[in-house]
Write a protein that holds these residues in place. Sequence first.
Motif, short mmCIF file in Angstrom:
data_model
loop_
_atom_site.label_atom_id
_atom_site.label_comp_id
_atom_site.label_asym_id
_atom_site.label_seq_id
_atom_site.Cartn_x
_atom_site.Cartn_y
_atom_site.Cartn_z
N GLU A 69 0.82 -1.21 0.00
CA GLU A 69 0.00 0.00 0.00
C GLU A 69 0.87 1.28 0.00
OE1 GLU A 69 -3.08 0.09 -0.60
OE2 GLU A 69 -3.43 2.24 -0.20
N TYR A 70 2.00 1.23 0.76
CA TYR A 70 2.81 2.45 0.86
C TYR A 70 3.54 2.80 -0.43
CZ TYR A 70 6.21 -1.20 2.11
OH TYR A 70 6.98 -2.32 2.12
N PHE A 71 3.53 1.92 -1.43
CA PHE A 71 4.13 2.25 -2.74
C PHE A 71 3.09 2.71 -3.76
CE2 PHE A 71 8.15 -0.68 -2.44
CZ PHE A 71 8.80 0.31 -1.72
N LYS A 72 1.83 2.76 -3.37
CA LYS A 72 0.78 3.13 -4.34
C LYS A 72 1.09 4.52 -4.91
CE LYS A 72 -4.20 3.65 -4.75
NZ LYS A 72 -4.59 5.07 -4.56
N CYS A 73 1.17 4.60 -6.24
CA CYS A 73 1.67 5.82 -6.90
C CYS A 73 0.74 7.01 -6.77
CB CYS A 73 1.84 5.58 -8.40
SG CYS A 73 3.29 4.68 -8.82
N ARG A 74 1.29 8.14 -6.40
CA ARG A 74 0.62 9.42 -6.61
C ARG A 74 1.16 10.01 -7.92
NH1 ARG A 74 -3.51 12.91 -4.58
NH2 ARG A 74 -3.26 14.72 -5.93
N PHE A 339 7.29 9.13 -4.27
CA PHE A 339 6.22 9.52 -5.20
C PHE A 339 4.91 8.78 -4.91
CE2 PHE A 339 10.01 10.90 -7.63
CZ PHE A 339 9.66 12.24 -7.74
N SER A 340 4.78 8.26 -3.70
CA SER A 340 3.57 7.51 -3.34
C SER A 340 2.47 8.43 -2.81
CB SER A 340 3.90 6.46 -2.27
OG SER A 340 4.16 7.12 -1.04
N ASN A 345 0.47 12.53 1.00
CA ASN A 345 -0.44 12.96 2.06
C ASN A 345 0.33 13.45 3.29
OD1 ASN A 345 -2.66 12.41 0.50
ND2 ASN A 345 -2.78 10.28 1.20
N LYS A 346 1.44 12.79 3.58
CA LYS A 346 2.22 13.20 4.75
C LYS A 346 2.82 14.59 4.60
CE LYS A 346 3.13 8.88 6.68
NZ LYS A 346 3.70 7.66 6.21
N ILE A 347 3.14 14.96 3.36
CA ILE A 347 3.75 16.28 3.16
C ILE A 347 2.71 17.29 2.68
CG2 ILE A 347 6.09 15.40 2.78
CD1 ILE A 347 5.61 15.65 -0.23
N ASP A 348 1.44 16.97 2.92
CA ASP A 348 0.33 17.86 2.56
C ASP A 348 0.43 18.34 1.11
OD1 ASP A 348 -0.44 17.73 5.27
OD2 ASP A 348 1.00 19.32 5.75
N GLY A 349 0.89 17.47 0.22
CA GLY A 349 0.94 17.81 -1.19
C GLY A 349 2.03 18.81 -1.56
N ASN A 350 2.94 19.08 -0.63
CA ASN A 350 3.99 20.07 -0.85
C ASN A 350 5.19 19.42 -1.55
OD1 ASN A 350 5.78 22.15 -0.66
ND2 ASN A 350 5.46 22.50 1.53
N VAL A 351 5.18 19.41 -2.89
CA VAL A 351 6.18 18.63 -3.62
C VAL A 351 7.61 19.18 -3.51
CG1 VAL A 351 4.59 17.60 -5.29
CG2 VAL A 351 5.64 19.81 -5.80
N SER A 352 7.75 20.41 -3.00
CA SER A 352 9.12 20.92 -2.82
C SER A 352 9.87 20.09 -1.77
CB SER A 352 9.12 22.40 -2.45
OG SER A 352 8.55 22.56 -1.17
N ILE A 353 9.12 19.40 -0.90
CA ILE A 353 9.76 18.51 0.08
C ILE A 353 10.46 17.37 -0.66
CG2 ILE A 353 9.37 16.97 2.06
CD1 ILE A 353 8.72 20.01 2.48
#
Length: 530
Positions: A69-74, A339-340, A345-353
């Motif tokens: 489950e933790y590899f499910k792609c976003r 990229f999961s 969700n853990k980074i609230d969608g903040n892709v700069s993380i």
Amino acid sequence: MIEVEEQTNSGKSRRILQFYLIDGHHHIGEDVDNHKNLTVNGSFNFFRSIWNLLNTKYEEQITNSSFPEYFKCRFKIKRVFPSPPLNFLRSDSLYANSWLFDQFIAFPFHDKFREKPREDGKIVQYHNSNTRLARIISSNESGCRLIGYCRINPLDEKLAIEEVDYSILNLGLSGIKLHPLSDEWNERDYFEENSFWLKEILKRALKYSVPVIFDCRFVNTLKWIYNIVLELEKEFIQNRFEKSYIYKNLKIIIAHIGFLNDDILFSALSHPCIYGDLTGLFSSRTRDLMDNLQKKVVCPFSNLAPLEQKYYWSTKVFMGSDFTYFEAFHIVDQLLYFFSEDFYNKIDGNVSIIQNLLSDTILNLLPNDFQQNSISNTLKSKSVTSLIFNKNLYNKVISSIFSLFKNNASSQNPKFFRIDKDLSHFKQFLDSDSFYTKNFTIQKQNLNSQYNFYFKWSNNPIIVSGTIPNMMNRFIIYFFNSSDPSKPSFEVLKNSATDIQMISNDSSNEEITSKLKVLIENLNNVQYSD
Ligand SMILES: [Zn+2]
């Protein structure tokens, strides 16, 4: 670079994002334990094998739903390609499908040939390895993608300091690797009683603003390193160094933090001078470590904005392969997790993380002339010149610059090459009061698509480029005199601009190269010689 596509099923168009990747821990040489990677070809093969394995994983995911489950792609990684400044290497088969990592940071193994005597007959450990590494960095094959750290054994005492000076100043290496265990000083007594020369090495690192990476297998070693950092911090403060100066220039990296399962790790990473690499993580361990980093690393700077404090941890850790010790699946698992859906969700969608983990954190640790010397320079217009040209000439101009420096016999060792996408200190340096913001307002709004790079050769100017894909079809390259990298004012930058007509669209490589030579000669006030 990698390009990822968002995997949402909603009616909205899927986002496409691009990321720059650096392998922050990689080896070149031949270890006494028989691990070896003698040339960059081995590295590029390794990058290809990561890309192949990743694609196999994606296929498996479609045919059977065995993905945890933790590899499910976003986001799904769709393609790898060179970043714009290295685009001229695209057709070279040496690099085909190797662009998952744009650049990599390598240092010597516990080399078989590390004790080969220096020219004066003295044995300084790793002198031969460090020299060999610098030669590979400046070879054509490296494609300017290799960044090197020297390896040093503090048991060489005064000679170790000489080796640091030689490696940083003469070879142009960008950091220091220390290995307490294999170089046989991984003992409490050494760290607590006999660490004079180790501290001298760290003081030199601070002076040169280069990172120091410690191999660290045990929690005890981590505690000793942490203590040394606290002692040094205290000593520097007593000697009236500014705290901000210490925190900016003392950069201690703990390798393989995933193996140091102890709360002392998170206290150490909360210290402004301590960082960690993610080498060796795989499967659910990546998720578990990210959870702990997020929960337990505490930002020590209360003046930062709340979001910066919350994600401070992501500015303290970075990706690395530790090739040849770990394998392609370690990197594949880490990328799948970053990229999961779970991580998103853990980074609230903040892709700069994600960008921090993939390259921004480590780029911030590498020495940077511009960062160090940002006093505004309004007088010496001689120290900067620039070139503006049309987009279709981009590959030709960059490849001419590379060949010009490669062919200059007086400058064998490239001091440094880096590409930064959208990095804040470059924005401060070039954008805030430069052409970009004052002359081209549209570009100001599109800073996210901007790439900067600079490279620096001995006896040659530093070159900086700001490139803005698809914006007014224009690129600007700034040339700086290496003896004076102070911050130019807007007026200086503006006056430095040469006419856009200078390079016509049908110029040959030879014409471009000879025009570049004139620019560089004028800047350096010396005759350029091949
Ligand atoms: Zn290693």
